[in-house]
Enzyme design. Structure first.
Site, mmCIF file in Angstrom:
data_model
loop_
_atom_site.group_PDB
_atom_site.id
_atom_site.type_symbol
_atom_site.label_atom_id
_atom_site.label_comp_id
_atom_site.label_asym_id
_atom_site.label_seq_id
_atom_site.Cartn_x
_atom_site.Cartn_y
_atom_site.Cartn_z
ATOM 1 C CB SER A 56 -0.921 0.015 1.226
ATOM 2 O OG SER A 56 -1.875 -1.019 1.164
ATOM 3 C CG LEU B 55 -12.101 9.498 -4.412
ATOM 4 C CD1 LEU B 55 -12.546 10.744 -5.165
ATOM 5 C CD2 LEU B 55 -11.930 8.315 -5.372
ATOM 6 C CB SER C 100 -19.255 2.491 -2.558
ATOM 7 O OG SER C 100 -18.577 1.518 -1.789
ATOM 8 C CD1 TRP D 79 -12.394 5.313 5.777
ATOM 9 C CD2 TRP D 79 -10.892 4.530 7.232
ATOM 10 N NE1 TRP D 79 -13.068 4.964 6.919
ATOM 11 C CE2 TRP D 79 -12.173 4.470 7.835
ATOM 12 C CE3 TRP D 79 -9.780 4.098 7.958
ATOM 13 C CZ2 TRP D 79 -12.360 3.993 9.123
ATOM 14 C CZ3 TRP D 79 -9.978 3.619 9.250
ATOM 15 C CH2 TRP D 79 -11.260 3.575 9.808
ATOM 16 C CB CYS E 18 -6.018 7.512 -9.844
ATOM 17 S SG CYS E 18 -5.737 9.114 -10.602
ATOM 18 N NE ARG F 216 -11.144 0.145 -8.018
ATOM 19 C CZ ARG F 216 -12.221 0.794 -8.429
ATOM 20 N NH1 ARG F 216 -12.520 0.834 -9.728
ATOM 21 N NH2 ARG F 216 -13.002 1.418 -7.564
ATOM 22 C CD GLU G 279 -7.121 1.774 -3.973
ATOM 23 O OE1 GLU G 279 -7.844 2.478 -4.696
ATOM 24 O OE2 GLU G 279 -6.088 2.203 -3.418
ATOM 25 C CG PHE H 117 -23.377 1.106 -9.249
ATOM 26 C CD1 PHE H 117 -22.509 0.788 -8.232
ATOM 27 C CD2 PHE H 117 -23.079 0.693 -10.542
ATOM 28 C CE1 PHE H 117 -21.353 0.081 -8.493
ATOM 29 C CE2 PHE H 117 -21.920 -0.018 -10.814
ATOM 30 C CZ PHE H 117 -21.056 -0.323 -9.780
#
Length: 411
Positions: free
Chosen positions: A117, A157, A164, A188, A265, A270, A390, A410
């Site tokens: 990470s 972000l 999500s 986070w 990004c 990922r 991610e 979604f």
């Protein structure tokens, strides 16, 4: 701008207890996937493996146990080319291909997900967007120092109420003439308490998502550390808080004005995770295989019992499938053809594969599997974060579902 050497949170090698446990890992390649790799891929892997065995494996358990990030390793990560391996050399990267990037991430996570990470955030979420979206002056100002490990970066972000669904972010910038004023908070954020720069995503006055480079010493910038983690304990995580931070207009990415910026990004990161998770799985399998041959019960090694062989056979089968999936993703990425949905499939499959292997390996180790003498519980706890960050496991499922049906599930 401060450099990492003066940050009060930085550690030294002497801050950590040197474990007496040796790193006995041996690579496992059941289907000879190495035959598909180039010599420079194998050389990069060996260089990273040698560094890990010498510098990281002896201290990683102590770091995780105490919940202290071995921040002195940032410089070593730079020296082995772990920051932006597939970015151009003139912009601080390694000038290698996407498979080399993946293999380096795999070796780092074979040691610890937190270590991977630290590197993947610096390369994929900080250096990559600056290279991709910043103006030339901003690239030259930040990228060489990030690539050399002189500056540490983080990526802002996710927000306390926006995970999500990044489009619901409330962090914002307002035009103040010769600069923007940034307000809001991110949550986070790997590396944030020790970062010199942050790539931050915020909405402008038209509701467009804009990216920018923010320096940590600017007035109104703070990055409190998040304490009490049971997972990724050897990496440092925090918040980003912006209170009327003045951001020069040249630090705002000029052309990207949508979620496409941060999502590109995330695809880069990922992809690295899809490779990295295989490393954690390999380490768990390697330990379980060795332990099963050394541990005797009822007069013979437990490797001789059918249920143990079932576990081990299923582990190496799933690892092999993940290796082939990652390699195929890499060949597509090298051609610029890997789609975000394909990368989502690789991330989702390979992380869950690794988590399940960690759980099975823990059972093979019996009670010893919960001790720091073996890496199993550390990998298992780490992967509980990797399966969520991610993009969560379920979100990646919906990305694949959307891709194959054309229907958006979604929301």
């Amino acid at each position: 701008m401060p450099t990492t050497t003066v940050n009060k949170n930085f550690t030294t090698k002497e801050d950590f207890h040197q474990s007496s446990n040796s790193d006995r890992f041996q690579h496992h390649d059941y289907m000879n996937v190495d035959d598909l790799l180039e010599d420079d891929h194998l050389m990069a892997r060996q260089a990273v493996r040698d560094w890990i065995k010498a510098e990281v494996s002896p201290i990683i358990d102590d770091a995780a146990m105490r919940g202290v990030c071995p921040t002195h390793l940032f410089k070593g990560l730079a020296e082995i080319g772990a920051f932006g391996p597939s970015l151009p050399v003139e912009y601080g990267g390694g000038g290698m291909d996407e498979i080399a990037y993946g293999i380096i991430m795999q070796e780092l996570e074979r040691c610890d997900s937190g270590l991977r990470s630290m590197a993947s955030v610096q390369g994929s979420l900080v250096m990559y967007p600056i290279y991709k979206y910043a103006n030339e002056a901003t690239k030259k100002k930040y990228l060489p120092k990030l690539g050399a490990g002189e500056f540490i970066g983080c990526f802002g972000l996710t927000e306390p109420n926006s995970g999500s669904d990044p489009g619901s972010m409330i962090t914002n910038i307002k035009d103040a003439g010769d600069h923007y004023v940034l307000n809001g908070a991110k949550m986070w954020i790997t590396n944030s308490p020790v970062a010199d720069v942050a790539v931050v995503w915020a909405k402008d006055e038209d509701g467009k998502v804009r990216g920018m480079v923010v320096e940590s010493q600017w007035e109104g910038f703070s990055a409190p550390e998040i304490k009490g983690k049971w997972s990724l304990r050897a990496s440092i995580t925090g918040e980003l808080v912006f209170d009327n931070v003045k951001v020069p207009k040249e630090n705002v990415f000029p052309d990207i004005k949508s979620l496409r910026g941060p999502l590109s990004c995330l695809s880069k990161a990922r992809y690295g995770i899809a490779w990295g998770a295989i490393g954690a799985a390999l380490d768990c399998y390697d330990s379980a295989l060795r332990y099963s041959k050394e541990r005797t019960q009822f007069g013979k090694p437990i490797a001789g019992f059918q249920l143990t062989q079932k576990k081990l056979a299923e582990m190496i089968t799933e690892i092999t499938k993940a290796q082939l999936l990652a390699w195929r993703l890499g060949t597509l990425a090298n051609r610029g053809e890997a789609t975000p949905a394909q990368i989502s499939m690789g991330k989702r499959n390979n992380v869950m594969m690794a988590l399940e292997i960690a759980r099975e390996a823990r059972q093979i180790h019996g009670g010893m599997g919960i001790t720091s003498e073996y890496p199993i519980m550390r990998h298992m706890a780490n992967l509980e974060s990797v399966v969520t960050y991610e993009g969560t496991h379920d979100i990646h499922l919906l990305i694949t579902g959307h891709d194959v049906t054309g229907e958006n599930a979604f929301g």
